[in-house]
Design a protein around this motif. Structure first.
Motif, PDB file in Angstrom:
ATOM      1  N   LEU A   4       0.803  -1.376  -0.118  1.00  0.00           N
ATOM      2  CA  LEU A   4      -0.012   0.133   0.146  1.00  0.00           C
ATOM      3  C   LEU A   4       0.749   1.283  -0.015  1.00  0.00           C
ATOM      4  O   LEU A   4       0.343   2.388  -0.452  1.00  0.00           O
ATOM      5  CB  LEU A   4      -0.904  -0.090   1.058  1.00  0.00           C
ATOM      6  N   ASN A   5       2.030   1.134   0.700  1.00  0.00           N
ATOM      7  CA  ASN A   5       2.813   2.470   0.884  1.00  0.00           C
ATOM      8  C   ASN A   5       3.404   2.841  -0.541  1.00  0.00           C
ATOM      9  O   ASN A   5       3.894   3.836  -0.727  1.00  0.00           O
ATOM     10  CB  ASN A   5       4.164   1.976   1.674  1.00  0.00           C
ATOM     11  N   LYS A   6       3.456   1.844  -1.587  1.00  0.00           N
ATOM     12  CA  LYS A   6       4.114   1.979  -2.836  1.00  0.00           C
ATOM     13  C   LYS A   6       2.761   2.395  -4.023  1.00  0.00           C
ATOM     14  O   LYS A   6       3.316   3.113  -5.108  1.00  0.00           O
ATOM     15  CB  LYS A   6       4.417   0.866  -3.567  1.00  0.00           C
ATOM     16  N   ILE A   7       1.764   2.405  -3.319  1.00  0.00           N
ATOM     17  CA  ILE A   7       0.559   2.959  -4.023  1.00  0.00           C
ATOM     18  C   ILE A   7       0.715   4.637  -3.774  1.00  0.00           C
ATOM     19  O   ILE A   7       0.345   5.084  -2.816  1.00  0.00           O
ATOM     20  CB  ILE A   7      -0.669   2.571  -3.902  1.00  0.00           C
ATOM     21  N   ARG A   8       0.985   5.634  -4.606  1.00  0.00           N
ATOM     22  CA  ARG A   8       1.447   6.821  -4.238  1.00  0.00           C
ATOM     23  C   ARG A   8       0.322   7.964  -4.662  1.00  0.00           C
ATOM     24  O   ARG A   8       0.396   9.107  -3.960  1.00  0.00           O
ATOM     25  CB  ARG A   8       2.675   7.385  -5.062  1.00  0.00           C
ATOM     26  N   HIS A   9      -0.637   7.632  -5.420  1.00  0.00           N
ATOM     27  CA  HIS A   9      -1.764   8.403  -5.605  1.00  0.00           C
ATOM     28  C   HIS A   9      -3.023   7.532  -6.043  1.00  0.00           C
ATOM     29  O   HIS A   9      -2.972   6.554  -6.873  1.00  0.00           O
ATOM     30  CB  HIS A   9      -1.569   9.424  -6.609  1.00  0.00           C
ATOM     31  N   ILE A  10      -4.225   7.685  -5.458  1.00  0.00           N
ATOM     32  CA  ILE A  10      -5.395   7.243  -6.062  1.00  0.00           C
ATOM     33  C   ILE A  10      -6.375   8.313  -6.473  1.00  0.00           C
ATOM     34  O   ILE A  10      -6.818   9.186  -5.398  1.00  0.00           O
ATOM     35  CB  ILE A  10      -6.332   6.293  -4.948  1.00  0.00           C
ATOM     36  N   ASN A  11      -7.036   8.399  -7.515  1.00  0.00           N
ATOM     37  CA  ASN A  11      -8.058   9.122  -8.062  1.00  0.00           C
ATOM     38  C   ASN A  11      -9.343   8.316  -8.416  1.00  0.00           C
ATOM     39  O   ASN A  11      -9.601   7.649  -9.100  1.00  0.00           O
ATOM     40  CB  ASN A  11      -7.373   9.778  -9.305  1.00  0.00           C
ATOM     41  N   LEU A  12     -10.098   8.442  -7.446  1.00  0.00           N
ATOM     42  CA  LEU A  12     -11.483   7.559  -7.179  1.00  0.00           C
ATOM     43  C   LEU A  12     -12.522   8.565  -7.892  1.00  0.00           C
ATOM     44  O   LEU A  12     -12.699   9.819  -7.131  1.00  0.00           O
ATOM     45  CB  LEU A  12     -11.612   6.739  -6.156  1.00  0.00           C
ATOM     46  N   THR A  13     -13.175   8.219  -8.795  1.00  0.00           N
ATOM     47  CA  THR A  13     -14.515   8.991  -9.293  1.00  0.00           C
ATOM     48  C   THR A  13     -15.794   8.327  -9.266  1.00  0.00           C
ATOM     49  O   THR A  13     -16.039   7.098  -9.544  1.00  0.00           O
ATOM     50  CB  THR A  13     -14.161   9.230 -10.878  1.00  0.00           C
ATOM     51  N   MET A  14     -16.655   9.139  -8.656  1.00  0.00           N
ATOM     52  CA  MET A  14     -17.958   8.480  -8.478  1.00  0.00           C
ATOM     53  C   MET A  14     -18.856   8.988  -9.899  1.00  0.00           C
ATOM     54  O   MET A  14     -19.040  10.241  -9.919  1.00  0.00           O
ATOM     55  CB  MET A  14     -18.504   9.261  -7.176  1.00  0.00           C
ATOM     56  N   HIS A  15     -19.098   8.061 -10.848  1.00  0.00           N
ATOM     57  CA  HIS A  15     -20.040   8.474 -11.735  1.00  0.00           C
ATOM     58  C   HIS A  15     -21.213   8.202 -11.636  1.00  0.00           C
ATOM     59  O   HIS A  15     -21.724   6.985 -11.633  1.00  0.00           O
ATOM     60  CB  HIS A  15     -19.395   7.541 -13.131  1.00  0.00           C
ATOM     61  N   TYR A  16     -22.075   9.001 -10.948  1.00  0.00           N
ATOM     62  CA  TYR A  16     -23.343   8.801 -10.357  1.00  0.00           C
ATOM     63  C   TYR A  16     -24.457   8.318 -11.218  1.00  0.00           C
ATOM     64  O   TYR A  16     -24.986   7.019 -10.750  1.00  0.00           O
ATOM     65  CB  TYR A  16     -23.934   9.829  -9.458  1.00  0.00           C
ATOM     66  N   ARG A  17     -24.658   8.636 -12.416  1.00  0.00           N
ATOM     67  CA  ARG A  17     -25.641   8.475 -13.156  1.00  0.00           C
ATOM     68  C   ARG A  17     -25.420   6.837 -13.750  1.00  0.00           C
ATOM     69  O   ARG A  17     -26.239   6.051 -13.644  1.00  0.00           O
ATOM     70  CB  ARG A  17     -25.730   9.187 -14.503  1.00  0.00           C
ATOM     71  N   GLN A  18     -24.165   6.525 -13.787  1.00  0.00           N
ATOM     72  CA  GLN A  18     -23.754   5.331 -14.466  1.00  0.00           C
ATOM     73  C   GLN A  18     -24.021   4.059 -13.293  1.00  0.00           C
ATOM     74  O   GLN A  18     -24.528   3.057 -13.426  1.00  0.00           O
ATOM     75  CB  GLN A  18     -22.341   5.143 -14.951  1.00  0.00           C
ATOM     76  N   LEU A  19     -23.666   4.488 -12.027  1.00  0.00           N
ATOM     77  CA  LEU A  19     -23.755   3.796 -10.724  1.00  0.00           C
ATOM     78  C   LEU A  19     -25.116   3.418 -10.572  1.00  0.00           C
ATOM     79  O   LEU A  19     -25.660   2.414 -10.159  1.00  0.00           O
ATOM     80  CB  LEU A  19     -23.097   4.178  -9.555  1.00  0.00           C
ATOM     81  N   VAL A  20     -26.237   4.438 -10.875  1.00  0.00           N
ATOM     82  CA  VAL A  20     -27.597   4.267 -10.751  1.00  0.00           C
ATOM     83  C   VAL A  20     -28.058   3.141 -11.880  1.00  0.00           C
ATOM     84  O   VAL A  20     -28.823   2.226 -11.719  1.00  0.00           O
ATOM     85  CB  VAL A  20     -28.197   5.545 -10.903  1.00  0.00           C
TER      86      VAL A  20
END
Length: 297
Positions: free
Chosen positions: A105-121
């Protein structure tokens, strides 16, 4: 995507030829479905050739985790190499992420998580996304290089408030994670859209970090040329295996193909007058670009 690393090689890897979502505002047109994907062995070929610490930025056409089967454990295996990793993901699948060790986990330097709301619905995936988002936040949410965002696209402005209400109950209230609102640069905002953005900022100010509108070119506007490592120590690798120093400069388009086990890097920096793209911004932010004398004002 921002990533802090001391890696010698920086590689933007569009490893997956598939995305599980169908967002109307996706910059990939048409959205990739069931196209070739990079295997662990393909990426390993590149790492074995450069034999230097490498930052792998997984983003691009498809969603990273949609590009391989969970039992292949590609992420875990890559994290055993001399790498640091950034992930740009939609959160519908996170495969073996939950099983990663603290060292990995320490070698994962960045996470960009996106919530694509309409598609999730539409995909009936809200609950799956919520659970995965909470896992990602639990593991990496305290890191300054964790970003959770959602796209504000004018054709979907009727869902903006609903999306943030969902986020408030599902994520912000239980763990305090805030969200970045990202304006869709490919769909113009009219006065009504801008008013809605302002209303969102007022109503949800407690959980919004910022409203962001990408402008990569502004960083370079006072410089006519830069010296860029594209093709030397910076590359884009695509899901079909093709390797480019830069997708925008014809002279840098072909640096090999890792599926064909061919890699042909440049020996020298490239003097460029076209610095204005997202790759340019990333390279400059990492301190890998040399700015020549500024333009006279």
């Amino acid at each position: 995507m921002n990533i802090e690393t001391d890696a010698e090689y920086i590689v933007f890897v569009s490893s997956s030829g598939h995305c599980s979502l169908d967002c109307t505002y996706c910059i990939v047109n048409p959205i990739v479905k069931h196209q070739p994907t990079l295997s662990f062995e393909d990426i390993e070929y590149f790492l074995d050739n450069v034999q230097k610490k490498t930052a792998l930025i997984f983003s691009g056409k498809g969603d990273y985790f949609a590009g391989y089967k969970k039992n292949e454990k590609q992420l875990a295996r890559l994290l055993e190499r001399n790498v640091e990793i950034a992930l740009d993901i939609n959160g519908v699948m996170i495969h073996e992420f939950v099983e990663l060790t603290e060292q990995q986990l320490n070698k994962i330097r960045h996470i960009n998580l996106t919530m694509h709301y309409r598609q999730l619905v539409d995909k009936n995936a809200l609950e799956v996304w919520r659970k995965n988002a909470l896992i990602l936040i639990d593991k990496k949410g305290d890191d300054d290089n964790f970003m959770l965002g959602t796209i504000l696209s004018p054709p979907e402005n009727n869902l903006w408030e609903e999306a943030l209400s969902f986020f408030e109950k599902a994520i912000f209230e239980p763990v305090g994670q805030k969200i970045v609102l990202i304006k869709d640069v490919n769909n113009p905002f009219n006065a009504v859209d801008e008013a809605k953005v302002s209303a969102l900022q007022a109503a949800f100010s407690h959980l919004i970090t910022e409203v962001r509108e990408e402008d990569f070119a502004s960083r370079f506007k006072n410089h006519s040329h830069v010296l860029c490592p594209a093709g030397k120590t910076y590359f884009r690798i695509w899901n079909d295996g093709s390797v480019q120093g830069c997708p925008y400069i014809p002279a840098l388009n072909d640096c090999g193909n890792i599926k064909a086990r061919r890699l042909e890097p440049r020996k020298n920096m490239f003097r460029c007058s076209e610095a204005k793209y997202c790759d340019c911004y990333t390279i400059a932010a990492l301190g890998k670009m040399v700015f020549e004398s500024p333009l006279q004002q």
